[in-house]
Motif scaffolding. Sequence first.
Motif, PDB file in Angstrom:
ATOM      1  N   LYS A 195      -2.082   7.620   5.848  1.00  0.00           N
ATOM      2  CA  LYS A 195      -0.953   7.624   5.030  1.00  0.00           C
ATOM      3  C   LYS A 195       0.213   8.378   5.606  1.00  0.00           C
ATOM      4  O   LYS A 195       1.349   7.924   5.625  1.00  0.00           O
ATOM      5  CB  LYS A 195      -1.176   7.944   3.553  1.00  0.00           C
ATOM      6  CG  LYS A 195      -0.159   7.889   2.817  1.00  0.00           C
ATOM      7  CD  LYS A 195      -0.368   7.780   0.976  1.00  0.00           C
ATOM      8  CE  LYS A 195      -1.110   9.188   0.676  1.00  0.00           C
ATOM      9  NZ  LYS A 195      -1.269   9.587  -0.717  1.00  0.00           N
ATOM     10  N   GLN A 196      -0.098   9.625   6.089  1.00  0.00           N
ATOM     11  CA  GLN A 196       0.516  10.444   6.852  1.00  0.00           C
ATOM     12  C   GLN A 196       1.473   9.736   7.805  1.00  0.00           C
ATOM     13  O   GLN A 196       2.649  10.135   7.862  1.00  0.00           O
ATOM     14  CB  GLN A 196      -0.075  11.739   7.047  1.00  0.00           C
ATOM     15  CG  GLN A 196       0.940  12.892   7.543  1.00  0.00           C
ATOM     16  CD  GLN A 196       2.092  13.175   6.758  1.00  0.00           C
ATOM     17  OE1 GLN A 196       1.941  13.360   5.546  1.00  0.00           O
ATOM     18  NE2 GLN A 196       3.247  13.337   7.127  1.00  0.00           N
ATOM     19  N   GLY A 243       0.840  -1.281  -0.150  1.00  0.00           N
ATOM     20  CA  GLY A 243       0.007   0.027  -0.063  1.00  0.00           C
ATOM     21  C   GLY A 243       0.732   1.332   0.130  1.00  0.00           C
ATOM     22  O   GLY A 243       1.649   1.478  -0.861  1.00  0.00           O
ATOM     23  N   SER A 244       0.644   1.924   0.873  1.00  0.00           N
ATOM     24  CA  SER A 244       1.062   3.483   1.106  1.00  0.00           C
ATOM     25  C   SER A 244       2.784   3.326   1.324  1.00  0.00           C
ATOM     26  O   SER A 244       3.428   4.545   1.162  1.00  0.00           O
ATOM     27  CB  SER A 244       0.628   4.189   2.208  1.00  0.00           C
ATOM     28  OG  SER A 244       0.709   3.717   3.420  1.00  0.00           O
ATOM     29  N   LYS A 251      -7.381   9.589   5.616  1.00  0.00           N
ATOM     30  CA  LYS A 251      -6.355  10.285   4.793  1.00  0.00           C
ATOM     31  C   LYS A 251      -5.147  10.485   5.717  1.00  0.00           C
ATOM     32  O   LYS A 251      -3.843  10.474   5.096  1.00  0.00           O
ATOM     33  CB  LYS A 251      -6.787  11.856   4.313  1.00  0.00           C
ATOM     34  CG  LYS A 251      -7.562  11.846   3.378  1.00  0.00           C
ATOM     35  CD  LYS A 251      -8.013  13.298   2.612  1.00  0.00           C
ATOM     36  CE  LYS A 251      -9.075  12.858   1.451  1.00  0.00           C
ATOM     37  NZ  LYS A 251      -9.407  14.390   1.108  1.00  0.00           N
ATOM     38  N   GLU A 308       4.171   4.186  -1.595  1.00  0.00           N
ATOM     39  CA  GLU A 308       4.242   5.543  -2.333  1.00  0.00           C
ATOM     40  C   GLU A 308       5.347   6.112  -1.464  1.00  0.00           C
ATOM     41  O   GLU A 308       5.963   6.995  -1.933  1.00  0.00           O
ATOM     42  CB  GLU A 308       2.954   6.086  -1.820  1.00  0.00           C
ATOM     43  CG  GLU A 308       1.687   5.434  -2.678  1.00  0.00           C
ATOM     44  CD  GLU A 308       0.519   6.265  -2.688  1.00  0.00           C
ATOM     45  OE1 GLU A 308       0.366   7.242  -1.663  1.00  0.00           O
ATOM     46  OE2 GLU A 308      -0.545   5.813  -3.381  1.00  0.00           O
ATOM     47  N   TRP A 309       5.561   5.985  -0.324  1.00  0.00           N
ATOM     48  CA  TRP A 309       6.622   6.423   0.559  1.00  0.00           C
ATOM     49  C   TRP A 309       7.842   6.237  -0.095  1.00  0.00           C
ATOM     50  O   TRP A 309       8.940   6.789  -0.225  1.00  0.00           O
ATOM     51  CB  TRP A 309       6.641   6.045   1.908  1.00  0.00           C
ATOM     52  CG  TRP A 309       7.709   6.527   2.684  1.00  0.00           C
ATOM     53  CD1 TRP A 309       8.051   7.672   3.252  1.00  0.00           C
ATOM     54  CD2 TRP A 309       8.968   5.873   3.012  1.00  0.00           C
ATOM     55  NE1 TRP A 309       9.040   7.774   4.166  1.00  0.00           N
ATOM     56  CE2 TRP A 309       9.910   6.741   3.878  1.00  0.00           C
ATOM     57  CE3 TRP A 309       9.568   4.604   2.730  1.00  0.00           C
ATOM     58  CZ2 TRP A 309      11.036   6.333   4.244  1.00  0.00           C
ATOM     59  CZ3 TRP A 309      10.731   4.386   3.199  1.00  0.00           C
ATOM     60  CH2 TRP A 309      11.478   4.890   3.867  1.00  0.00           C
ATOM     61  N   GLU A 335      -0.821   0.758   6.354  1.00  0.00           N
ATOM     62  CA  GLU A 335      -0.733   1.008   4.975  1.00  0.00           C
ATOM     63  C   GLU A 335      -1.552   0.659   4.050  1.00  0.00           C
ATOM     64  O   GLU A 335      -1.535   1.255   2.816  1.00  0.00           O
ATOM     65  CB  GLU A 335       0.609  -0.186   5.075  1.00  0.00           C
ATOM     66  CG  GLU A 335       0.023  -1.597   4.780  1.00  0.00           C
ATOM     67  CD  GLU A 335      -0.291  -2.443   6.073  1.00  0.00           C
ATOM     68  OE1 GLU A 335      -0.691  -3.683   5.749  1.00  0.00           O
ATOM     69  OE2 GLU A 335      -0.338  -1.381   7.131  1.00  0.00           O
ATOM     70  N   LEU A 351      -4.164   1.124   1.057  1.00  0.00           N
ATOM     71  CA  LEU A 351      -5.034   2.168   0.512  1.00  0.00           C
ATOM     72  C   LEU A 351      -6.448   1.506   0.338  1.00  0.00           C
ATOM     73  O   LEU A 351      -6.783   0.376   0.481  1.00  0.00           O
ATOM     74  CB  LEU A 351      -4.470   2.402  -0.800  1.00  0.00           C
ATOM     75  CG  LEU A 351      -2.896   2.884  -0.883  1.00  0.00           C
ATOM     76  CD1 LEU A 351      -2.396   3.052  -2.082  1.00  0.00           C
ATOM     77  CD2 LEU A 351      -2.819   4.201   0.111  1.00  0.00           C
TER      78      LEU A 351
END
Length: 224
Positions: free
Chosen positions: A209-210, A15-16, A206, A19-20, A170, A172
Amino acid sequence: MKINILQHTPNEKAGSILEWAKLHHHDVYTYHPYQFGKLPTDNDTDMLVILGGPMSPNDDLPWIHQEYKLVSSLLSKNIPILGVCFGAQLIAKILGGKIVKAPFKEVGWAPVYLQSHLIPDIPEKATVLHWHEDMFEIPPKAQLLFSSDHVKNQGYLYQKNVIGLQFHFEPLDNNVKEIVVNDYPYIDGSVLNQSKERIINKAVPKENKQIMFQLLDYITAHSN
């Protein structure tokens, strides 16, 4: 940096985390030891991510024993490691914590609460995906990070470069759908009492993810 990911079931992906890694221009390699029996070497790993799966660290499987050896070596080298669900349990067991049945089976969306401010700027509460009925004991010398309403031991920090999470920051939205449509019978018996439709239809917050990015930033900043 070379990030090696150990994935343990087809429907639980990074998942995220991916992206990281892309944001920071890291190279990512995903291994499937449960299927192919292959693992990276410790010398070829700058960071390790150990994802979840239906198995237990207590299971007597050859590839789990191989993961023990890899993780033990990386711990001795101060390499950053993130463990999620099965991954968090595996690390905890290597560090001396037992893996036992949780007092309640948690499957679905529910909050976790911050228990330590060692990692800055993490919110006091976050709604996350739970998909487990086992839990880890907090390993010696590790710090409790998160707890839920039903299970105290939800996350820990070890020596600033290792984090274990029983739950999932993690996923999405598409990852949640994939988990549920393939494994929805597992929902039965959960104390959270949520239908598969309710779990799928809830948008991933949201901030998850941060928070995931903040945790990864922290353990990589405090490694060799």
